[in-house]
Each structure stands twice: as C-alpha cells, then as structure tokens.
Design a protein around this motif. Structure first.
Motif, short mmCIF file in Angstrom:
data_model
loop_
_atom_site.label_atom_id
_atom_site.label_comp_id
_atom_site.label_asym_id
_atom_site.label_seq_id
_atom_site.Cartn_x
_atom_site.Cartn_y
_atom_site.Cartn_z
N PHE A 133 -6.99 -0.38 4.00
CA PHE A 133 -6.40 -1.72 4.07
C PHE A 133 -4.94 -1.64 4.47
N ASP A 149 -8.29 -4.97 7.59
CA ASP A 149 -8.42 -6.08 6.64
C ASP A 149 -9.76 -6.09 5.92
N LYS A 150 -10.77 -5.62 6.64
CA LYS A 150 -12.12 -5.67 6.06
C LYS A 150 -12.26 -4.82 4.80
N LYS A 156 -4.29 -8.77 -2.78
CA LYS A 156 -3.28 -8.70 -1.72
C LYS A 156 -1.89 -8.46 -2.32
#
Lengths: 491, 481
Positions: B444, B449-450, B477
C-alpha cells in the motif's frame, strides 16, 4: 243499479261515486271489461287485455280506499294504454310483428306515475305500427273501426286509444302524439285529446318514433278527465334529458280559476284560406262564434311557413325514425327470421326486418335513411331543421298577440277505411293542422265541436308552451255549454 | 427513391366511472355476461340515454392534461351502423363539436441506453371526443353470443394529427397517453382488458412530396408493442409496394400478431355512410370556467414534469427516475422519504427501484400493501449512511423489515446486529491488522491502493462483519499515512 252504464260516466263523476263508496273500483272495472267484451269484436281497439290483472288492481284500489288511503282522483279508474308504452311484465308490440313477442321488463315513467296515482291499467290499445300513420290501418295486429261508423277509420296513430274511450271500453286512455296522433283520432272519435308541450311529459318508456316530436298525452271523454290524467303523468324526469324542469300547475284547479276569462284567440290565416275544401270547417266556425259570443276576442294571425310544415315534418320525423328503429334488428328481443344466410351477418337484419316491419314503417325508414345520407344531409335534414326553427318562430310571433289559436283538428271527419291505401301522401296531408304544433313543441287540445255527416269533428286549440292549463280551461269553456260529452256512438 | 411514413393514431380510452355513460347501470370488467345491463344498455324500446357527469369530468380532465382547448359548448350525435355488439345500432358520439379541441402529447423517444434520456417532442392532437363503448361478441363453433356488459362504458377517442413517422413514435405516444391517464386517475389503460385500444392510419410517400399517400387504416392492434410492430410491418409493406411501382388505395387492414403480418379487411368502397345527425335524446353540454377550473385543480403533476423535477430537485440519475415516474404510487413513495432527507435521495431511490421492487415482485405484493413505510425505509438509509450497520447487513435488515413491518432500529435491536464495540476497539483491531500484515502494508505504501482491501478484510473479520467499512477504511488510511 247504475253499473250497466258506469263505463260511460266521466272520471270526475266516477271519482265521486268511488269516494262516496257508491260503487267500487271492481264494479267499475267489471263494467268496462263487460263493455269491452261486448263491443270490441266490432271496434277492435285492443291488441290485448288482461282481465284478471285489471280486477286485481281494482281490488287493491278498493282496499286502499277502505283503509282511507286513496291516492286521489284517478285511484280505481281504468286507463287504457296505447301499445307503445312500456309496462313491466306486459307485452309491448307497437302493433308491429317485429315486437310481437316482446314483454317489457320495465315501466315507462308515465306508467310508474299512473300506477302511483292508483289508476287501473287496462289493456294495450291498437295503433299504427310504431305510431306511423293517421288511420290505425298500418297496424300489424288488427284494423280498428271508428265507433261512430265502423267502416270508417278511427284516426291515428292513437286510434285504439280514441276508439276505446269513445266506445266506453275505457274511461280515459294514454296515447302518443308525434304529428297529431292524439288530437286527430280524438277528433275522429268525438273525444278530448291533448298533446302536451314537448318536455312536459317524460318520454322514458315510450317506444320512440321521432324523438324530438314525440309526446305522451291523455285522451278522455271530458276536458276535466283529460286534465286529471295529464296531471298524473306530467313533470320532469331524470330519465329523460328532454323533459323540462318547470312546475306543473294543478290543472283541475286552473280550469276552475280560469273560467270566464276573456281570451284572445288567433285564427291562422293559412289554415282558413282553404276553408272551402275543409269539410270539418262548419262546426269549427260555430265554435269560434261561440267564443265570440262569450266575449272572447278573435283575431286573424299569420303563420307564414305553414306551407313547409308537412315536408319539414316528414324529413325530421323519418330521419329520427330511421335511427330509432335500427334497434329492432332480429338480434336480441325482436322477431328473427326463420331462415337467413348464416354466412352473411347482414342477412339476419335484412330478413328479420323485411318480415317484421310493415310497408309504412319501411317507407319511412327508407326515406329517413335517404335524407341523412352523406351528400343529402345539407339539402334535406339540415334545411328541415332550419325550416323548423322558422315554423317555431311563426308561433312565437303569433303568441305575442293572442293567447291561443283556434283551428280545425283535421281537414275532414273520419274517412272510409282504405281510402288512403296506395296513396300515402294524401294521408300525410291529413295531418296538416296538427303537425306544426309538434315541430314548434307547443301544446294542442282537440275538443269535440260538432258533426259532419254523422261523424264527430274536433276543434283544435293550440296554446303557448307549458300553458296546458290555459287550453284546458278554454276547451272546458266550450264543452261546459255543449252536450257532446254525453253523446255516444251508436254501438 | 427515399420514402417516409406519416402516421396518425386513434386511441380509445375507457373512463373509469362507477356507472355507465348514459345509464345508471354499473360499469366494470370481468363480470358474468350480461349482468351489467339495464333497459338503456340493452337498447330496449323506450329507453333513453342520460348523461353521466362523472364521465364528462373525466374527459375534460384528459383534455386539459393533454393541452386541449375545452370549448364552452359541445353536443351529441348519432353514428348509425348495424353491428350485433351495438345495442341501438347507433353509437352516441360527437361528430363536429367535440368536447376537446387540439392539444398535444409530449413523448419521449428511447435513449441510446437505458441510462440516457431520449429526445422529447410534441405530437399534435386533432381532438378528443366522448362516446359509448359497445358490447363484445364472443364467437363459438356453432354461433356467436353477445355480452353487453361493456356496452355504454364511457369511451374517449383521442385522435392525433398525422404527426408521427415510425412505430417507435407511436409506441412513445401511447406510453405517454397511458401514463397521463393513470396519473390523472381517468383510466387504468389496461389494453388486455380493452381499457385502451388503438387504430393507426398509415400512409407512405416519397420524401419531399407534400400530399399524403393513400391512407391505410390498421386495426386489431391489441398491445402497445403490437402497435409498434404492426405499424413497422405496414410501413415496410407499403414502401415495398411503392418501390415496385404499385399504387396504394385507401383501405382497412388488420394486424395479425401471431403471424406477424397485416391482412386486408376491406376496401374503401365498402366504407360506411354513418348518417351522423344530432342526437335528439340528449341536450348539448355547456361548460363554464368554473367547471374547467374545478377539473384543472384535480390534475396532478404530470409524469414528464415530475421526472424533470426529480432529477433536478433530488439530483438523482435518469435511470432511477425512469423506473420511479411511470409508476405514480412508486414515485410518491419515493418522494415521501426523499423530501425528508434530500441528500440521501439517491440511496432511497436505489432501495426503492431495486430492493423494494424486487421484494414486492417476489412476494407478489402491491405497493399499497407493503409493510415498509417511506419513513421506515428512511430509517434504514439513515443507519447505513451514519455507518451504524454495513450495507451487507442492511440487506438482511431490509428483508426483515419487509416481512415484519418493523423499523430498521427495531430489527437491528431484536437481531443483535448492532456492533457491540466502540470506535476504540475498531482502532485496536486496525493496529493489530497493520502489525500482523507487513506485506500488504508495504504494498500500500508503495502505491498499490488495492492492498488496503486485504487489510480491510482482516479488520472486518475481527469485527465479525459488524464494523463499518467506511470507518475502517478511514482508520487504516490514518494509520498508514
């Protein structure tokens, strides 16, 4: 003791006898039934009658009266019904083969009203088929004779209604008048007949001939009797959009109240110009003299479009008839031909109507179909409607100066049976004095005013719209000093 | 040579009234034959028609909704022709002075995809008039029988100008009329029950020619799709004929939906002379401003207006409105919820057009009998939007609500679906997952992003599916930034 003669008494007298319990409705009805059985083989006024049913109604009336619940002047009085009005569970033939087996599942509004007045509905009276004719010879059922001279016509189309009252086979009766069909037979049979203003009496349940001209009306041996019967059938009806929302006066009271009034009468110039060849003019002129003698004013008036009345009438009436009679088609309740081409659906109509309708009806349906057909509508139907307006205005104009018009009801007294056969036009012309009232929608009364060659002749009084009370009062004025109401045919 | 078709439609619509147009007899569908009759309906001798004012209200409403002029005066005429289904062998109709003049119908053509609004245009109307419907002939092996139940049902005839050019336009025209009639409560327009019927007049001419080609009347179009197919077939047929150099003559053809083709019924020579004349049994009708205004007030917002408003006011896509709006009840249902929380309108719209319609259809339930009220639905959307439950859980909650009529909170309480942990607990789980899964964390951070989804899945597992994915995503995040 007086039972034998009951059938010739007036409704006014009978009503008194009933109220004083001097007679019963059953006795009265038996008297009328007896008279009918005695003379109807000769007169042939009835298409059918149901003795038991009439006597049951009479017994009900007597029971009511004994309970102190009399429904009024007509309670217990036999009323003959022209075979053009729907009476629940009774045949309604219109003197036509096409309705020979039809039994009505409902009551006409005027029949409902008569039932509510307690009258005894008595029999189904003969007429010209679908009211088309002036002699009752166009009946598919039988030929009615004029009680005064059996080989003469009773007039028509309400010939049975007039003959039955004249011969004592009923006390009063209902007829219908599209171009003179109450007044002319009344004149021919020496009785009183009234065509109400268009819209005064509901047409619901009156098998339509010409919807914009048809009116149901009373016949009786006296003006009073006619007034009482008119009273019971008049008034607005939610089932007939063309019936009028105006108050109905008390006619019997009006006759009394208006007695002695100095009326102003108009004599339509156009009706009297050809007086020399009008056989019935003599007694009519004497009647006019009578009104003068009691202080009424007589004026000449003009109805300029009179010459177009017969033509106008036969276009409007036949156009409407061609459409009104389309429902008699062999599909539902009417006569259906035994054999027809099953592959051609139109053939069932063709064969059934060919068998079911008589010649005069066919003639008028054809004429009416023609005048409405595309390309001819403007020349015939539309023009006739315009002429009709002019004819109506003629009357409006005349009534500005006079209260009513005096005319002969018919050009001649009753003619011999068969005299018009093969010449329908000469029969159409015999309606010349009566037709305009239907086109204009005004009321007309025919009152016996004398005899020509031993046959009765009527005086016609044409009144303003919804002024039936006035013309009844005028007629009563004449009747009350003459004895015609007590003169009966030699039967 | 190029050819074009010119099409006009005559649409018959029954007006939904308690009693018949000229009689007090009851009006209806699906009754024993010949039970909805009286002397007027059977055309018995002496019977007379009397105008039913409710039917007049209905046609005035239709006329105003379709932008017609409603003149002060109209009258009744008789159209004379013999047919066994006609009790009097004439029909009471309006020949030269109908109750509604002119007008137009706004139609929408099909868009490029279902998600895209098609083009709109106006199709001009000639008139709308009122008349009596006729009975129904039933044919059997040996004979034919007539059922007069339908006879004298109030029937409007909506006549368009020759203003359409394709089967698709005719389809759109009928659809628009149908929706307008349903919105106004004038008719249910069920073509299977004969509440709406259409005939088409079709002519084909070379492009550029001013005069119309020979008029072919097409009958027996028993469904809206039938209208479209029949017209398209007929345009093709006429164009081919003309291309072969054949001349068309005025005639009546019928569409055979089973065979998918048209066949000749009758030539012009057999045309009827209807001998129209004013019906002497009925008075002309006078309509004043008060009457017109009373009816105008009864006209609801019409479908296209509502659709445009929904898209603007609630900012929802065309694809949702095109499901909501054709169904008046459904659109009202939607709006009762959406107007309370316009910012959630799309979520409400999605629930109504997907889950709700599916459950109604699967359980064969009418919307009027649905146990979830608009407020109930709103309560569900609220708990999702606020992250109280996940969408996954919400699906089950919805079905519970649908079956029991409970509110979302009631279902969540009863079934223990509410998370039994606070945000601190979720934070702890996130930290644990980040600590336990260095590879996805690495991925990440290096821009994949996955990779976050893998972490998210682990946290959800720890929460037994109860944590809100949006919240978890935010927390993850935060931790990884």
């Amino acid at each position: 003791m007086m039972s034998a003669e009951l059938y010739y008494k007036s409704a006014s007298e009978l009503s008194g006898l009933l109220n004083r319990r001097e007679i019963s409705s059953v006795e009265l009805t038996q008297s009328v039934i007896g008279r009918t059985k005695a003379v109807d083989d000769l007169v042939q006024a009835f298409n059918s009658f149901d003795e038991k049913n009439a006597l049951a109604q009479a017994a009900d009336s007597d029971a009511r009266r004994n309970r102190g619940e009399s429904l009024g002047l007509l309670d217990g009085i036999p009323v003959g019904i022209k075979d053009v009005l729907a009476v629940k569970d009774q045949p309604l033939t219109c003197s036509s083969k096409i309705l020979a087996d039809f039994v009505s599942p409902y009551d006409a509004t005027c029949i409902q009203k008569i039932k509510r007045s307690g009258a005894v509905l008595w029999g189904r009276l003969n007429m010209d088929e679908f009211a088309m004719g002036s002699s009752t010879e166009n009946s598919a059922t039988k030929i009615t004779g004029n009680p005064w001279k059996l080989d003469c016509i009773p007039g028509g189309s309400s010939g049975g209604s007039a003959a039955a009252v004249s011969a004592g086979e009923s006390i009063v009766s209902l007829g219908s008048d599209t171009g003179g069909s109450i007044r002319q037979p009344a004149s021919h049979c020496g009785v009183v007949g009234l065509k109400p203003t268009y819209g005064r009496v509901s047409r619901y349940g009156l098998a339509a001939f010409a919807s914009s001209l048809d009116q149901v009306g009373p016949l009786g041996r006296t003006v009073w009797d006619t007034a009482v019967l008119l009273q019971s059938i008049s008034g607005h009806d939610i089932n007939d959009s063309t019936s009028y929302k105006v108050d109905v006066p008390n006619y019997v009271q009006a006759i009394k109240q208006l007695k002695g009034r100095k009326w102003t009468f108009g004599l339509p110039k156009e009706y009297f110009e050809s007086a020399s060849d009008t056989a019935s003019m003599g007694p009519v002129k004497e009647a006019i003299e009578f009104y003068k003698s009691i202080g009424c004013e007589i004026k000449e008036v003009t109805l300029p479009h009179t010459a177009y009345a017969v033509a106008t009438y036969y276009i409007v009436a036949t156009a409407e008839a061609s459409s009104n009679l389309a429902r008699y088609d062999g599909i539902r309740y009417t006569h259906r031909a035994e054999s027809f081409d099953a592959k051609d659906s139109v053939d069932i109509y063709r064969q059934s109507r060919a068998e079911g309708f008589g010649n005069e009806v066919k003639r008028r349906v054809l004429l009416g179909t023609y005048v409405l057909s595309s390309g001819y509508y403007d020349a015939y139907y539309l023009k006739a409607q315009k002429t009709r307006t002019l004819i109506r205005r003629d009357f409006e104009e005349a009534f500005k100066d006079v209260d009513a018009l005096l005319t002969p009801t018919a050009p001649s007294p009753a003619i011999k049976r068969g005299a018009h056969s093969g010449d329908p036009l000469s029969m159409y012309l015999s309606d010349i004095y009566t037709i305009s009232a239907n086109l204009a929608g005004i009321p007309g009364l025919s009152v016996p005013c004398g005899y020509v060659d031993g046959l009765p002749v009527g005086l016609q009084i044409l009144g303003k719209p919804f002024k039936e009370d006035e013309i009844l009062a005028m007629g009563n004025e004449f009747e009350s000093v003459h004895n015609f109401k007590n003169e009966h045919p030699p039967l | 040579m190029e050819y074009e078709a010119v099409i006009g439609l005559e649409v018959h619509v029954q007006i939904k009234t308690e009693s018949k147009i000229f009689s007090g007899s009851r009006s209806g569908y699906g009754y024993e034959p010949n039970t909805l009759v009286d002397p007027v309906v059977l055309g018995l001798p002496g019977s007379l028609p009397v105008m039913n004012k409710t039917a007049l209200d209905g046609i005035i409403k239709a006329g105003l909704a379709l932008n017609c002029t409603v003149p002060d005066y109209c009258k009744w005429d008789r159209k004379n022709y013999f047919y066994p289904d006609s009790p009097n062998n004439y029909q009471i109709t309006q020949y030269d002075q109908p109750i509604c003049d002119g007008g137009f119908v706004e139609i929408e053509m099909e868009g490029e995809t279902r998600a895209v609004m098609g083009s709109h245009r106006k199709v001009a109307l000639t008139r709308i008039h009122l008349e009596n419907d006729v009975g129904k002939l039933n044919h059997f092996a040996e004979d034919s029988l007539v059922d007069y139940n339908r006879a004298f049902t109030p029937l409007m005839e909506i006549v368009s100008e020759p203003d359409m050019h394709s089967g698709a336009e005719a389809f759109a025209f009928l659809t628009a009329i149908r929706q307008t009639m349903i919105y106004c409560g004038i008719s249910d327009c069920d073509m299977e029950k004969g509440q709406m019927r259409a005939d088409a007049n079709i002519s084909v001419r070379p492009v550029g020619q001013k005069e119309l080609g020979a008029k072919i009347e097409l009958k027996n179009l028993n469904s809206i799709t039938g209208v479209k197919n029949g017209i398209e077939y007929e345009i093709k047929r006429q164009t081919q004929e003309l291309k072969k150099g054949r001349k068309m003559t005025q005639a009546t053809w019928r569409w055979d939906a089973d065979l998918g083709r048209t066949e000749l019924m009758r030539e012009k020579e057999d045309a009827h002379d209807y001998r129209y004349f004013p019906d002497p049994d009925l008075m002309p009708v006078r309509i004043d401003d008060e009457w017109r205004e009373r009816i105008r007030c009864e006209i609801p917002e019409l479908p296209f207006d509502k659709q445009r408003r929904f898209m603007q006011q609630y900012d929802i896509p065309y694809s949702i409105t095109s499901v909501l709006v054709p169904d008046w009840e459904l659109s009202e249902y939607f709006e009762r919820a959406a107007k309370q929380m316009p910012k959630w309108a799309q979520a409400i719209g999605n629930y109504v057009t997907n889950d709700l319609l599916r459950e109604l259809s699967d359980s064969n339930t009418a919307l009027s009998e649905c146990k979830i009220s608009p407020d109930g639905l709103l309560s569900l959307v609220e708990v999702i939007e606020k992250g109280v439950i996940t969408k996954q859980i919400a699906k089950d909650v919805f079905i519970e609500m649908f079956n029991t009529g409970e509110s979302a909170t009631e279902v969540i309480e009863r079934k223990g679906l509410k998370p039994d942990f606070d945000e601190g607990q979720v934070k702890d789980w996130c930290q644990e997952v980040v600590d336990e899964n260095p590879r996805p964390v690495e991925d990440f951070r290096s821009g994949n992003d996955k990779a976050l989804n893998a972490l998210l899945g682990q946290v959800m597992k720890k929460s037994r599916g109860k944590a809100s994915p949006q919240i978890v995503q935010g927390l993850l995040k935060e931790l990884l930034s």
